[in-house]
Motif scaffolding. Sequence first.
Motif, PDB file in Angstrom:
ATOM      1  N   ILE A   1     -25.678 -29.492   5.902  1.00 50.14           N
ATOM      2  CA  ILE A   1     -26.048 -30.840   6.340  1.00 50.14           C
ATOM      3  C   ILE A   1     -27.469 -31.179   5.891  1.00 50.14           C
ATOM      4  N   SER A   2     -28.279 -30.149   5.676  1.00 54.16           N
ATOM      5  CA  SER A   2     -29.660 -30.354   5.226  1.00 54.16           C
ATOM      6  C   SER A   2     -29.752 -30.500   3.712  1.00 54.16           C
ATOM      7  N   GLY A   3     -28.624 -30.343   3.025  1.00 56.88           N
ATOM      8  CA  GLY A   3     -28.610 -30.489   1.579  1.00 56.88           C
ATOM      9  C   GLY A   3     -28.862 -29.201   0.816  1.00 56.88           C
ATOM     10  N   ASP A   4     -28.915 -28.056   1.530  1.00 55.16           N
ATOM     11  CA  ASP A   4     -29.151 -26.770   0.870  1.00 55.16           C
ATOM     12  C   ASP A   4     -27.804 -26.074   0.647  1.00 55.16           C
ATOM     13  N   TRP A   5     -27.040 -26.569  -0.321  1.00 51.73           N
ATOM     14  CA  TRP A   5     -25.701 -26.065  -0.586  1.00 51.73           C
ATOM     15  C   TRP A   5     -25.717 -24.595  -1.005  1.00 51.73           C
ATOM     16  N   GLY A   6     -26.714 -24.213  -1.800  1.00 50.31           N
ATOM     17  CA  GLY A   6     -26.822 -22.819  -2.217  1.00 50.31           C
ATOM     18  C   GLY A   6     -26.957 -21.888  -1.026  1.00 50.31           C
ATOM     19  N   ARG A   7     -27.781 -22.259  -0.071  1.00 48.46           N
ATOM     20  CA  ARG A   7     -27.959 -21.444   1.135  1.00 48.46           C
ATOM     21  C   ARG A   7     -26.681 -21.418   1.969  1.00 48.46           C
ATOM     22  N   ALA A   8     -25.997 -22.562   2.069  1.00 52.05           N
ATOM     23  CA  ALA A   8     -24.746 -22.624   2.826  1.00 52.05           C
ATOM     24  C   ALA A   8     -23.727 -21.639   2.248  1.00 52.05           C
ATOM     25  N   LEU A   9     -23.609 -21.610   0.934  1.00 52.24           N
ATOM     26  CA  LEU A   9     -22.662 -20.690   0.287  1.00 52.24           C
ATOM     27  C   LEU A   9     -23.111 -19.232   0.417  1.00 52.24           C
ATOM     28  N   ALA A  10     -24.421 -19.006   0.309  1.00 54.73           N
ATOM     29  CA  ALA A  10     -24.940 -17.644   0.441  1.00 54.73           C
ATOM     30  C   ALA A  10     -24.645 -17.085   1.834  1.00 54.73           C
ATOM     31  N   LEU A  11     -24.756 -17.908   2.856  1.00 50.89           N
ATOM     32  CA  LEU A  11     -24.470 -17.458   4.220  1.00 50.89           C
ATOM     33  C   LEU A  11     -22.997 -17.085   4.379  1.00 50.89           C
ATOM     34  N   ILE A  12     -22.119 -17.828   3.732  1.00 46.45           N
ATOM     35  CA  ILE A  12     -20.695 -17.494   3.764  1.00 46.45           C
ATOM     36  C   ILE A  12     -20.470 -16.124   3.132  1.00 46.45           C
ATOM     37  N   GLU A  13     -21.103 -15.887   1.993  1.00 48.46           N
ATOM     38  CA  GLU A  13     -20.940 -14.602   1.310  1.00 48.46           C
ATOM     39  C   GLU A  13     -21.520 -13.450   2.128  1.00 48.46           C
ATOM     40  N   GLU A  14     -22.615 -13.702   2.831  1.00 48.70           N
ATOM     41  CA  GLU A  14     -23.214 -12.655   3.673  1.00 48.70           C
ATOM     42  C   GLU A  14     -22.251 -12.217   4.773  1.00 48.70           C
ATOM     43  N   GLN A  15     -21.419 -13.145   5.234  1.00 49.73           N
ATOM     44  CA  GLN A  15     -20.480 -12.840   6.317  1.00 49.73           C
ATOM     45  C   GLN A  15     -19.183 -12.219   5.799  1.00 49.73           C
ATOM     46  N   ARG A  16     -18.964 -12.255   4.499  1.00 52.48           N
ATOM     47  CA  ARG A  16     -17.698 -11.775   3.943  1.00 52.48           C
ATOM     48  C   ARG A  16     -17.358 -10.335   4.370  1.00 52.48           C
ATOM     49  N   PRO A  17     -18.299  -9.381   4.365  1.00 56.95           N
ATOM     50  CA  PRO A  17     -17.928  -8.008   4.756  1.00 56.95           C
ATOM     51  C   PRO A  17     -17.398  -7.909   6.182  1.00 56.95           C
ATOM     52  N   ALA A  18     -17.758  -8.856   7.036  1.00 57.41           N
ATOM     53  CA  ALA A  18     -17.304  -8.816   8.434  1.00 57.41           C
ATOM     54  C   ALA A  18     -15.911  -9.407   8.598  1.00 57.41           C
ATOM     55  N   THR A  19     -15.353  -9.969   7.529  1.00 56.05           N
ATOM     56  CA  THR A  19     -14.036 -10.590   7.599  1.00 56.05           C
ATOM     57  C   THR A  19     -12.972  -9.507   7.500  1.00 56.05           C
ATOM     58  N   VAL A  20     -12.278  -9.280   8.595  1.00 56.43           N
ATOM     59  CA  VAL A  20     -11.255  -8.243   8.625  1.00 56.43           C
ATOM     60  C   VAL A  20      -9.953  -8.807   9.173  1.00 56.43           C
ATOM     61  N   SER A  21      -8.875  -8.126   8.864  1.00 54.80           N
ATOM     62  CA  SER A  21      -7.582  -8.551   9.384  1.00 54.80           C
ATOM     63  C   SER A  21      -7.520  -8.290  10.878  1.00 54.80           C
TER      64      SER A  21
END
Length: 196
Positions: free
Chosen positions: A54-74
């Motif tokens: 929402i602040s216009g920092d799309w790169g940071r928004a995507l980076a935060l998603i990637e940081e959480q990826r290892p925690a994504t489990v079935s």
Amino acid sequence: MLERVRDLPAVDLDAQGYLDDFWRHHERIDGAFWKLERIQTFREPEDPGWVAMISGDWGRALALIEEQRPATVSGRGSHRLRVVERPVTPYVQWELHALRPRAEAGAQDVRVLDAAEIRHLETGRTLPELVFLGTEVMYEVLYDGTGTHSGGRRHDDPGVIAACHRELAELHAKGEDLRTYFDREIAPLPAPGGTG
């Protein structure tokens, strides 16, 4: 039945009451988690990724998603149907980026359905936001005009829950797997403006 949910009797809950009730029922869920998402713009100020977007920092928004990826489990069976209007809103663009790791990890069966596919159900108003915790409870999740969570309505009638679940499962089956939809429709999009 989905289009009639708002007119049916239910237990009214404010925002905190909804969260308390949800987690109480979530602990004893007797089946799969299902979610119908229809609103195109939400406010999630507690989510750093949403704040970055929402602040216009799309790169940071995507980076935060990637940081959480290892925690994504079935986990237990989890299904989501995301209805998408065109043009895609910044929120939906961000959300589909956030959901993709869950879909890729098999943690959630996410499907996307074009809003045109449900127009016949939306005479006068859109379908509600719904959450099913197994077969025991269904919530109509409520939001104010800004897209901020404001509470919910809990439906306990087994007949209503079963009918709505059946209709949602049928719509879900018509949807496209998020992974193929994402590659074709979302990945090519430019960074959104920070408008939510």
